[in-house]
Design an enzyme around this catalytic site. Structure first.
Site, short mmCIF file in Angstrom:
data_model
loop_
_atom_site.label_atom_id
_atom_site.label_comp_id
_atom_site.label_asym_id
_atom_site.label_seq_id
_atom_site.Cartn_x
_atom_site.Cartn_y
_atom_site.Cartn_z
CG ASP A 1 35.14 29.33 69.20
OD1 ASP A 1 36.47 29.67 69.51
OD2 ASP A 1 34.50 29.14 69.93
NE ARG B 1 24.90 51.05 74.99
CZ ARG B 1 24.32 51.94 73.87
NH1 ARG B 1 24.49 51.77 72.69
NH2 ARG B 1 23.73 52.85 74.30
CE LYS C 1 36.99 29.92 78.25
NZ LYS C 1 36.20 29.35 77.26
CE1 TYR D 1 32.98 26.71 76.83
CE2 TYR D 1 31.18 28.17 76.18
CZ TYR D 1 31.88 27.76 77.16
OH TYR D 1 31.77 28.34 78.46
C1 LIG Z 1 34.98 29.53 76.81
C2 LIG Z 1 34.73 29.31 75.23
C3 LIG Z 1 33.66 29.84 74.95
C4 LIG Z 1 32.90 30.93 75.76
O1 LIG Z 1 33.45 32.21 75.98
P1 LIG Z 1 33.20 32.87 77.40
O2 LIG Z 1 34.27 34.03 77.47
O3 LIG Z 1 33.36 32.02 78.58
O4 LIG Z 1 31.96 33.31 77.23
C5 LIG Z 1 33.38 29.86 73.46
N1 LIG Z 1 34.07 29.09 72.65
C6 LIG Z 1 34.96 28.13 73.20
C7 LIG Z 1 35.82 27.23 72.44
C8 LIG Z 1 35.38 28.29 74.69
O5 LIG Z 1 36.43 27.59 75.17
#
Ligand SMILES: *Cc1c(COP(=O)(O)O)cnc(C)c1O
Length: 381
Positions: free
Chosen positions: A172, A48, A197, A100
């Site tokens: 982000d 962890r 992604k 998001y």
């Molecule tokens: C998908 C996404 C998230 C969240 O990520 P997960 O891996 O699905 O938890 C946060 N910010 C953006 C811009 C995203 O596209």
């Protein structure tokens, strides 16, 4: 170490695994590590906290994002959640209004309960950011380009404002990936990614990252990882390491496909409006070009009617109607229903997240095949 990001997708500064010279970094599928003696450790005690496979991945992301340290989490949301544990009750956050949907849900349903307050502003206009700042503002949280409207925020302006008011600037960077944009180089304190992604890139693994600009921030984020426990597993770390190797190739191909499809979509009778940062007449085109090395492969568009949106979602054969983005397979999403249902309806309407809006993640397939699939879905034949 090479300055080239395509090399950094694959290599970290030090040679790993001296003994075997394994080219693919091994999966250390272990929960715990033996102690050498009392008070002595190999550096690894319990997965962890720290695991070699995860550490290798973290070093790769740190190299790409030009920070000092990266923590790998079990999802993008776990990564964002860890960042918001840095604040205290009473702290105020100014954030992009187009975010998001899961992050909006975190703010509204978890962080508020913990005493944080939020102002959602149009961060494409720095004057509106400054106008929202209060005495208790502690953080500026930005997505650029934003999800799903592709709004572009000037990160250098955000840095200037954050410095002047003593705010933590969190960006982000999911939509462009570290291959196309590096917010820390532009003044961000923390960069978060949904690794699910572009970074993992194959629509097969959920993951998230926080990269820190300073050792002090890195230490605080690491404490959150260890304490809240949302660390990425060794096997999933390995999958992301493998996916990351081709990030540069995928981004280049996906962006090329997206450029071509955005221009084509604009000409279609079924399409009312196209939002793609790579188009010259996108309002954020110049700012994005000044701070990123490309426009990425995310396109949103309005169909002429709600019926057409439904027809496209149900009629596509090669492109999959699914949540998520950034992977090798092209995906189409209905933000109003799938990713943004928790955004208040009046906010959605103002932003343009309506029943005619579709979000399109362009994959690496042959562009002719993607175009033909869209064309047949538009005609509804
Ligand atoms: C998908 C996404 C998230 C969240 O990520 P997960 O891996 O699905 O938890 C946060 N910010 C953006 C811009 C995203 O596209």
């Amino acid at each position: 170490m090479s300055d080239h990001l395509d090399t950094r997708c694959i290599h970290v500064p030090h040679a790993f695994h001296e003994e075997t010279k394994a080219v693919s970094f091994p999966i250390y599928q272990t929960a715990t590590f033996g102690h050498i003696g009392l008070g002595q450790s190999t550096g690894f005690d319990y997965t962890r906290e720290k695991n070699p496979t995860r550490e290798h991945l973290e070093e790769l992301i740190t190299g790409l994002e030009q920070g000092v340290d990266t923590c790998a989490f079990s999802s993008g949301m776990a990564a964002v959640s860890a960042c918001f544990e840095l604040f205290s009750p009473g702290d105020h956050v100014v954030c992009s209004e187009d975010l998001y949907g899961g992050v909006v849900r975190l703010f509204d349903q978890v962080s508020k309960k913990n005493g944080l307050s939020f102002d959602y502003v149009d961060t494409t206009n720095p004057a509106l950011i400054e106008a929202a700042i209060r005495d208790n503002t502690a953080c500026l949280y930005i997505e650029t380009p934003s999800n799903p409207m592709m709004n572009v925020t000037d990160l250098a302006e955000c840095h200037r404002i954050a410095e002047e008011h003593g705010l933590l600037l969190i960006v982000d960077n999911t939509f462009l990936s570290p291959y196309l944009q590096n917010p820390i180089a532009l003044g961000a304190d923390l960069v978060v990614h949904s690794g699910s992604k572009f970074i993992a890139g194959h629509n097969d693994t959920i993951s998230g990252f926080v990269t820190s600009r300073t050792p002090e921030l890195a230490e605080r984020i690491r404490l959150m990882l260890k304490t809240m426990g949302g660390a990425l597993s060794p096997f999933d770390s390995w999958l992301v390491v493998r996916g990351l190797k081709t990030l540069a190739l995928r981004m280049e191909r996906q962006e090329r496909n997206a450029h071509e499809l955005a221009r084509w979509l604009r000409e279609q009778d079924a399409v009312a409006k196209v939002f793609y940062v790579g188009l010259d007449d996108h309002p954020g085109h110049a700012v994005n070009a000044s701070q990123a090395r490309g426009a990425g492969s995310m396109i949103s568009f309005h169909t002429r009617t709600p019926e057409l949106a439904k027809q496209v979602l149900e009629g596509l054969k090669l492109v999959t109607f699914a949540e998520s983005l950034g992977g090798t397979e092209s995906l189409i999403t209905y933000p109003m229903v799938q990713t943004h249902p928790d955004v208040p309806v009046e906010v959605r309407e103002r932003l343009g997240i309506t029943e005619t809006l579709l979000r399109f993640s362009v994959g690496i397939e042959n562009v002719e095949d993607i175009r033909a699939d869209l064309a047949q879905a538009f005609t509804g034949a």
